[in-house]
Scaffold this motif. Structure first.
Motif, PDB file in Angstrom:
ATOM      1  N   ILE A  76       0.821  -1.216   0.000  1.00  0.00           N
ATOM      2  CA  ILE A  76       0.000   0.000   0.000  1.00  0.00           C
ATOM      3  C   ILE A  76       0.853   1.263   0.000  1.00  0.00           C
ATOM      4  CG2 ILE A  76      -1.763   1.305   1.264  1.00  0.00           C
ATOM      5  CD1 ILE A  76      -2.726  -1.293  -0.042  1.00  0.00           C
ATOM      6  N   ASP A  77       1.941   1.273   0.743  1.00  0.00           N
ATOM      7  CA  ASP A  77       2.811   2.454   0.762  1.00  0.00           C
ATOM      8  C   ASP A  77       3.400   2.718  -0.619  1.00  0.00           C
ATOM      9  OD1 ASP A  77       2.340   2.895   3.477  1.00  0.00           O
ATOM     10  OD2 ASP A  77       4.073   1.695   4.096  1.00  0.00           O
ATOM     11  N   ASP A  78       3.827   1.653  -1.287  1.00  0.00           N
ATOM     12  CA  ASP A  78       4.358   1.812  -2.645  1.00  0.00           C
ATOM     13  C   ASP A  78       3.269   2.282  -3.600  1.00  0.00           C
ATOM     14  OD1 ASP A  78       6.884   1.012  -1.814  1.00  0.00           O
ATOM     15  OD2 ASP A  78       6.592  -1.077  -2.424  1.00  0.00           O
ATOM     16  N   LEU A  79       2.062   1.747  -3.451  1.00  0.00           N
ATOM     17  CA  LEU A  79       0.943   2.170  -4.288  1.00  0.00           C
ATOM     18  C   LEU A  79       0.663   3.660  -4.110  1.00  0.00           C
ATOM     19  CD1 LEU A  79      -1.414   1.571  -6.220  1.00  0.00           C
ATOM     20  CD2 LEU A  79      -2.760   0.905  -4.210  1.00  0.00           C
ATOM     21  N   GLU A  80       0.647   4.113  -2.871  1.00  0.00           N
ATOM     22  CA  GLU A  80       0.409   5.537  -2.600  1.00  0.00           C
ATOM     23  C   GLU A  80       1.506   6.403  -3.204  1.00  0.00           C
ATOM     24  OE1 GLU A  80      -0.100   5.878   1.629  1.00  0.00           O
ATOM     25  OE2 GLU A  80      -2.131   5.074   1.558  1.00  0.00           O
ATOM     26  N   THR A  81       2.754   5.964  -3.059  1.00  0.00           N
ATOM     27  CA  THR A  81       3.871   6.732  -3.614  1.00  0.00           C
ATOM     28  C   THR A  81       3.759   6.832  -5.129  1.00  0.00           C
ATOM     29  OG1 THR A  81       5.343   6.085  -1.800  1.00  0.00           O
ATOM     30  CG2 THR A  81       6.394   6.834  -3.836  1.00  0.00           C
ATOM     31  N   TYR A 119       8.567  11.006 -12.339  1.00  0.00           N
ATOM     32  CA  TYR A 119       8.738   9.775 -13.122  1.00  0.00           C
ATOM     33  C   TYR A 119      10.017   9.058 -12.668  1.00  0.00           C
ATOM     34  CZ  TYR A 119       8.776   6.707 -17.233  1.00  0.00           C
ATOM     35  OH  TYR A 119       8.776   5.609 -18.073  1.00  0.00           O
ATOM     36  N   SER A 120      11.070   9.815 -12.459  1.00  0.00           N
ATOM     37  CA  SER A 120      12.342   9.232 -12.015  1.00  0.00           C
ATOM     38  C   SER A 120      12.205   8.561 -10.647  1.00  0.00           C
ATOM     39  CB  SER A 120      13.425  10.301 -11.943  1.00  0.00           C
ATOM     40  OG  SER A 120      13.729  10.775 -13.229  1.00  0.00           O
ATOM     41  N   THR A 121      11.400   9.154  -9.779  1.00  0.00           N
ATOM     42  CA  THR A 121      11.175   8.561  -8.459  1.00  0.00           C
ATOM     43  C   THR A 121      10.521   7.191  -8.597  1.00  0.00           C
ATOM     44  OG1 THR A 121      10.992  10.700  -7.362  1.00  0.00           O
ATOM     45  CG2 THR A 121       9.941   8.834  -6.258  1.00  0.00           C
ATOM     46  N   VAL A 122       9.510   7.101  -9.458  1.00  0.00           N
ATOM     47  CA  VAL A 122       8.815   5.825  -9.661  1.00  0.00           C
ATOM     48  C   VAL A 122       9.764   4.809 -10.288  1.00  0.00           C
ATOM     49  CG1 VAL A 122       6.939   4.689 -10.911  1.00  0.00           C
ATOM     50  CG2 VAL A 122       6.524   6.869  -9.747  1.00  0.00           C
ATOM     51  N   ILE A 123      10.486   5.200 -11.307  1.00  0.00           N
ATOM     52  CA  ILE A 123      11.437   4.289 -11.950  1.00  0.00           C
ATOM     53  C   ILE A 123      12.510   3.872 -10.945  1.00  0.00           C
ATOM     54  CG2 ILE A 123      13.202   4.067 -13.760  1.00  0.00           C
ATOM     55  CD1 ILE A 123      10.254   3.941 -14.738  1.00  0.00           C
ATOM     56  N   MET A 125      12.191   3.323  -7.906  1.00  0.00           N
ATOM     57  CA  MET A 125      11.659   2.330  -6.965  1.00  0.00           C
ATOM     58  C   MET A 125      11.900   0.913  -7.469  1.00  0.00           C
ATOM     59  SD  MET A 125       8.017   4.120  -5.990  1.00  0.00           S
ATOM     60  CE  MET A 125       7.444   2.742  -4.976  1.00  0.00           C
ATOM     61  N   GLY A 126      12.156   0.777  -8.769  1.00  0.00           N
ATOM     62  CA  GLY A 126      12.422  -0.529  -9.353  1.00  0.00           C
ATOM     63  C   GLY A 126      11.247  -1.472  -9.226  1.00  0.00           C
ATOM     64  N   ALA A 153       5.940   3.460 -17.544  1.00  0.00           N
ATOM     65  CA  ALA A 153       6.849   3.144 -16.439  1.00  0.00           C
ATOM     66  C   ALA A 153       6.950   1.631 -16.239  1.00  0.00           C
ATOM     67  CB  ALA A 153       6.373   3.836 -15.155  1.00  0.00           C
ATOM     68  N   LEU A 154       5.810   0.931 -16.276  1.00  0.00           N
ATOM     69  CA  LEU A 154       5.841  -0.525 -16.118  1.00  0.00           C
ATOM     70  C   LEU A 154       6.553  -1.181 -17.298  1.00  0.00           C
ATOM     71  CD1 LEU A 154       5.161  -3.028 -14.520  1.00  0.00           C
ATOM     72  CD2 LEU A 154       2.839  -2.947 -15.474  1.00  0.00           C
ATOM     73  N   ASP A 155       6.361  -0.638 -18.478  1.00  0.00           N
ATOM     74  CA  ASP A 155       7.073  -1.121 -19.663  1.00  0.00           C
ATOM     75  C   ASP A 155       8.577  -1.022 -19.430  1.00  0.00           C
ATOM     76  OD1 ASP A 155       8.267  -1.483 -22.186  1.00  0.00           O
ATOM     77  OD2 ASP A 155       6.773  -0.290 -23.224  1.00  0.00           O
ATOM     78  N   GLU A 156       9.020   0.139 -18.987  1.00  0.00           N
ATOM     79  CA  GLU A 156      10.454   0.354 -18.755  1.00  0.00           C
ATOM     80  C   GLU A 156      11.000  -0.577 -17.677  1.00  0.00           C
ATOM     81  OE1 GLU A 156      13.464   3.958 -17.405  1.00  0.00           O
ATOM     82  OE2 GLU A 156      11.591   4.475 -18.407  1.00  0.00           O
ATOM     83  N   LEU A 157      10.260  -0.749 -16.601  1.00  0.00           N
ATOM     84  CA  LEU A 157      10.722  -1.581 -15.495  1.00  0.00           C
ATOM     85  C   LEU A 157      10.698  -3.073 -15.819  1.00  0.00           C
ATOM     86  CD1 LEU A 157       8.996   0.299 -12.545  1.00  0.00           C
ATOM     87  CD2 LEU A 157      11.467   0.159 -12.980  1.00  0.00           C
ATOM     88  N   SER A 158       9.804  -3.483 -16.703  1.00  0.00           N
ATOM     89  CA  SER A 158       9.629  -4.912 -16.984  1.00  0.00           C
ATOM     90  C   SER A 158      10.803  -5.534 -17.733  1.00  0.00           C
ATOM     91  CB  SER A 158       8.347  -5.143 -17.776  1.00  0.00           C
ATOM     92  OG  SER A 158       8.508  -4.766 -19.128  1.00  0.00           O
TER      93      SER A 158
END
Length: 191
Positions: A76-81, A119-123, A125-126, A153-158
């Motif tokens: 949940i914390d990651d989802l909120e972030t 965007y960089s913050t989310v990326i 997070m890995g 973002a999910l595309d990039e991380l995957s």
């Protein structure tokens, strides 16, 4: 029970602030026959050998999505972030569009996304950002800018290669989600 209530409240908040243009798109809008769904050997190897891999998606099955399991595996914390960072980014883009319409017309919004601290913050997070990104896309009835950024973002991380022979990755978030699911299942099956 408390977690489910928190998720439902967060989902309600997310669905009300996405700022899309009201258009939705069917999962079946793009023919899977015309798409290249290749997976790099590195991605296949990491999925096969690492049980805690970023590509470990037991929630995605041939019969559909196991929402209960996805919910259990969602931090949940990651989802909120993730939700807050990307919603702030969308709000900034919309403000730029109001101040300068050519911002959108000239495609400057895309550079803005990739150069954004949000965007960089989310990326950054890995793997921790992957299931929250998936959840947002999966639960959204929309296919707007917010969902597009989540998909990107999910595309990039995957680590998956979604590009077809023309260099096109996917059309919009629902297309991305369908292709992502196919990629996970094909990778798991060793295809």
């Amino acid at each position: 029970m408390k977690m489910i209530i928190m998720l439902l409240v967060l989902l309600f908040i997310l669905s009300g602030c996405q700022g899309n243009n009201g258009q939705t798109t069917s999962f079946d809008s793009v023919s899977s026959n015309s798409l290249d769904t290749s997976v790099s050997e590195t991605t296949q190897d990491s999925m096969k050998t690492d049980g805690d891999s970023t590509m470990d998606w037991p929630e995605i099955t041939r019969d559909g999505i196991d929402e209960e399991l996805l919910l259990q595996n969602l931090n949940i914390d990651d989802l909120e972030t993730v939700a807050n960072e990307l919603q702030t980014l969308v709000d900034e883009i919309r403000q730029q569009e109001i101040e300068s319409p050519e911002f959108v017309l000239q495609g400057k919004w895309l550079d803005y996304v990739y150069e954004s601290e949000h965007y960089s913050t989310v990326i950054g997070m890995g793997a921790a950002a992957m299931k929250p990104l998936y959840w947002i896309i999966y639960k959204s009835d929309s296919a707007g800018l917010y969902e597009w950024i989540c998909s990107d973002a999910l595309d990039e991380l995957s680590g998956f290669n979604f590009e077809d022979e023309n260099g096109i990755r996917w059309a919009e978030s629902k297309d991305f989600l369908r292709r992502f699911n196919e990629m996970v299942l094909d990778t798991r099956d060793g295809k």
